[in-house]
Design a protein around this motif. Sequence first.
Motif, short mmCIF file in Angstrom:
data_model
loop_
_atom_site.label_atom_id
_atom_site.label_comp_id
_atom_site.label_asym_id
_atom_site.label_seq_id
_atom_site.Cartn_x
_atom_site.Cartn_y
_atom_site.Cartn_z
N ASN A 149 0.72 -1.18 -0.06
CA ASN A 149 0.10 0.27 0.13
C ASN A 149 0.92 1.35 0.09
OD1 ASN A 149 -1.51 2.17 0.73
ND2 ASN A 149 -3.33 0.66 1.57
N LEU A 150 0.93 1.90 -1.03
CA LEU A 150 1.79 3.03 -1.33
C LEU A 150 1.56 4.19 -0.52
CD1 LEU A 150 2.30 2.97 -5.20
CD2 LEU A 150 3.72 1.89 -3.49
N LYS A 151 0.38 4.42 0.04
CA LYS A 151 -0.20 5.71 1.19
C LYS A 151 0.39 5.14 2.37
CE LYS A 151 -4.12 7.69 -1.38
NZ LYS A 151 -5.46 7.92 -1.29
N LEU A 152 0.09 3.74 2.64
CA LEU A 152 0.29 3.58 4.34
C LEU A 152 1.58 2.85 4.71
CD1 LEU A 152 -3.41 2.45 5.12
CD2 LEU A 152 -2.46 4.45 5.32
N THR B 280 -5.30 -0.71 -8.52
CA THR B 280 -4.48 -0.77 -9.38
C THR B 280 -3.17 -0.82 -8.62
OG1 THR B 280 -5.73 0.99 -10.73
CG2 THR B 280 -3.48 0.57 -11.63
N VAL B 281 -2.48 -1.77 -9.19
CA VAL B 281 -1.27 -2.20 -8.93
C VAL B 281 -0.10 -1.70 -9.98
CG1 VAL B 281 0.55 -4.01 -8.00
CG2 VAL B 281 -2.09 -4.15 -7.52
N ALA B 282 0.93 -1.01 -9.48
CA ALA B 282 2.07 -0.79 -10.44
C ALA B 282 3.16 -1.70 -10.18
CB ALA B 282 2.39 0.67 -10.22
N GLU B 283 3.60 -2.46 -11.18
CA GLU B 283 4.40 -3.55 -11.07
C GLU B 283 5.80 -3.26 -11.65
OE1 GLU B 283 2.55 -7.69 -11.80
OE2 GLU B 283 2.35 -6.61 -13.82
N PHE B 284 6.98 -3.71 -11.27
CA PHE B 284 8.44 -3.63 -11.54
C PHE B 284 8.72 -2.07 -10.89
CE2 PHE B 284 7.64 -7.16 -14.05
CZ PHE B 284 8.92 -7.41 -14.73
N LEU C 298 10.32 6.10 -8.96
CA LEU C 298 9.00 5.41 -9.38
C LEU C 298 7.93 5.30 -8.58
CD1 LEU C 298 10.59 2.43 -11.65
CD2 LEU C 298 9.06 4.54 -12.53
N ILE C 299 8.26 5.00 -7.25
CA ILE C 299 7.30 5.03 -6.16
C ILE C 299 6.52 6.42 -5.84
CG2 ILE C 299 6.88 4.77 -3.67
CD1 ILE C 299 9.24 2.98 -3.52
N ASN C 300 7.27 7.39 -6.09
CA ASN C 300 6.89 8.82 -6.05
C ASN C 300 5.80 9.14 -7.23
OD1 ASN C 300 7.96 9.28 -3.53
ND2 ASN C 300 10.07 10.15 -4.65
N SER C 301 6.53 8.77 -8.34
CA SER C 301 5.73 9.06 -9.62
C SER C 301 4.28 8.32 -9.62
CB SER C 301 6.32 8.45 -10.88
OG SER C 301 7.71 9.24 -11.18
N VAL C 302 4.20 6.89 -9.32
CA VAL C 302 3.00 6.28 -9.31
C VAL C 302 1.98 6.67 -8.16
CG1 VAL C 302 3.98 4.38 -10.65
CG2 VAL C 302 3.66 4.26 -8.06
N LEU D 264 -1.32 1.02 -4.93
CA LEU D 264 -0.54 -0.28 -4.61
C LEU D 264 0.63 -0.54 -5.67
CD1 LEU D 264 -3.71 -2.80 -4.42
CD2 LEU D 264 -2.29 -1.57 -2.47
N GLY D 265 1.45 -0.88 -5.20
CA GLY D 265 2.62 -1.25 -5.96
C GLY D 265 3.43 -2.59 -5.69
N GLN D 266 4.37 -3.13 -6.58
CA GLN D 266 4.98 -4.20 -6.35
C GLN D 266 6.32 -4.15 -7.26
OE1 GLN D 266 2.82 -7.64 -7.84
NE2 GLN D 266 4.33 -9.05 -7.69
N GLY D 267 7.37 -4.55 -6.35
CA GLY D 267 8.75 -4.62 -7.41
C GLY D 267 9.69 -4.77 -6.43
N TYR D 268 11.05 -4.55 -6.78
CA TYR D 268 12.28 -4.70 -5.94
C TYR D 268 12.45 -3.70 -5.08
CZ TYR D 268 14.02 -9.13 -7.96
OH TYR D 268 14.33 -10.46 -8.18
N ALA D 269 12.07 -2.45 -5.48
CA ALA D 269 12.21 -1.34 -4.51
C ALA D 269 11.22 -1.37 -3.27
CB ALA D 269 11.91 -0.21 -5.00
#
Length: 657
Positions: A436-439, A618-622, A628-632, A639-644
């Motif tokens: 969860n990119l917000k929390l 919506t999940v941003a992958e990679f 990229l976290i800040n951009s999406v 929601l995000g997913q990736g090595y970062a």
Amino acid sequence: MKYSVIEPQLKNIFQKFYEDVLSDQFLRTFFESEEQIKNLIEKQIQNFKDTLREDEKQIEIRYYNLGVLHYDLKIPFINLMSGVDFIKNEIYRYLYDKKLLDEYFFDISSLFEKIKNSLAKAYLDKALDDIVVGFNPEYTRYKFFEYHLQWLEKLKDVAKSFDKNRIPELNSKYCNLGRWLNSREFELVCGDSKKCHLINELHEIIHNTGKSLVYYIFHKKYVEAYLLFKTLNGLSLKIMNELYEVYLNYLNNKEERFLYYLSREIEKIKNGFLIVVNIRRLKAINEIYGKKAGDYILETVEKLIKDGFIKDDILIKGISGEFFIFSEDDKKNLKKRLKELKKSIEGYKKFPINIKVVIGTAQIPEGLNLSPEEIRKVLGIVRDKAKSGDGFYFADSKEVEKEIIPQINIQLKDLEFLNRAISEKKVELFFQPVVNLKLGDTYGFEALVRIKKGSGYISAGSFIDIVHRLGLSVDLDKVVLEKITEYADKIGKITDVVFVNVNPESLKSESFINILIKSMKALKRKNVKLIVELTEQSFLKNIDIIKFLHDEFGVSFAVDDFGTGYSSLKTVIDLADSGLIEILKIDGTLIKGMEYSGKNRKIVRLISSMSKNLKMKTVAEFIENRELINSVREMGITLGQGYALGKPQPIDNFISD
């Protein structure tokens, strides 16, 4: 008058015909009304009276025309012959009662033979005119139908002209279809030697029937000729249906059939060459110029290859748009031909873009025994060697033995390892967090399959295409779900949502569905929701199955790799409104490309906006860096997913002691 003794009795005979035959409830269906039947009887009485006064030629014309009328009314030939025999037998009975049968027997028999023969001639001519009736219109696309139709048309021509010089080839081995049925190409298309033999036997029966038909035509025995033609027509339909089925199976499995055929035949071949022709950047051409342009290029390349063909060359177009050729040409001549082919393709002026091709060739060492998978590997290696060089690679038999066969053996050991790992269920699951990119907390995890090798693990990207090609995708998906069920307790300790990627073929497997339901129930007991990921193209191709699984079993779905396929937005909207799609996972290449592409940023922003309006997550992958976290996040993606955000790891790494 010759038949004057019969004429007074005709009305009674035809009345009996009406009572005994035409009053039958089934035969009556050929007529519109009772009145029509009575009128027909009156006409036939007069018709037969006129017949008794006519010469042979007049009788022939009269009953030929009557035959045409009955054919057009769709009266079955056997019914017509039965009616004629009924009248004849009633006349015999009357003459017998009058003790005149001996006197008139042969004359009456001859008369009715002429009547039946003329009726049959009409039926034969009309049936020959309708020679293609009953054949599937789809057949006209295929050469086997063209060959057989040409042969049938020649038979028709003979029946109409009585010209013995026009008789078609009656030996089944030497007509055009027969030559094709005995060719290498048909062996390849058919695939099954028993099926090939049965089709060849059927073709021989057709020709034997054709021989008899020609005999009866020239001897003007039209009853036998018509009945034989009907038999021939039925046999023709049967062989066309068989060949169509065989050809459809071949079209759906061309590449596999080619490899299987060669693996079976290659040991007998003393001087054979495997060739692959690959059009560079075909996928990009399809995306930029459209599929129509790509198809035109493929069709033209195929034509250019065929233009340089020699006898017994075999060509197929593979599933990825490559062309595979087998040739037994002389090495020097073949090399020259292939170089000219490359030049002619790359110099073709009507392509919408300059085309580059790579051509790789391997000469098969004499007596070598290769499996279909080994042949596939040979083709892959020579193609890659051509790509890494100047676009042309030609390996003679010595080089194949020295350089290529050892590589195949190493790769096949890997295939055996992969096959064994899946069949023995020796796979492992790693889990990657969806954040969860917000929390900043974990929303869920995606289960990712790994295979342990030595001290490390092989990721799915390294083997998933091979698994699909080996036909093991459903087996692998079942093992993954069984592993998820096994880990249900552990999964329940780290998340309440778990994603799993599934091959669309698995959704058509009853055994897979049973395991899926069992896994969903096991996770539900631990308050975990299972979400099945499918690519957007898989959604479009399997909508009915997906709807069924959602409605019947409550299966939840997410769209994986969204944004680079060919989805219909209306379909996505409809599926979202129905609650079938809950999550869109944006394709990772779009996310990574945002760093240097304004176009990618626009697409991702549009997907985010659409998802919000449809009330989908919506999940941003990679996501691989902080930028990229800040951009999406700025685009409203939650929601995000990736090595970062977290690397895939074994589940125990996420469980606190």
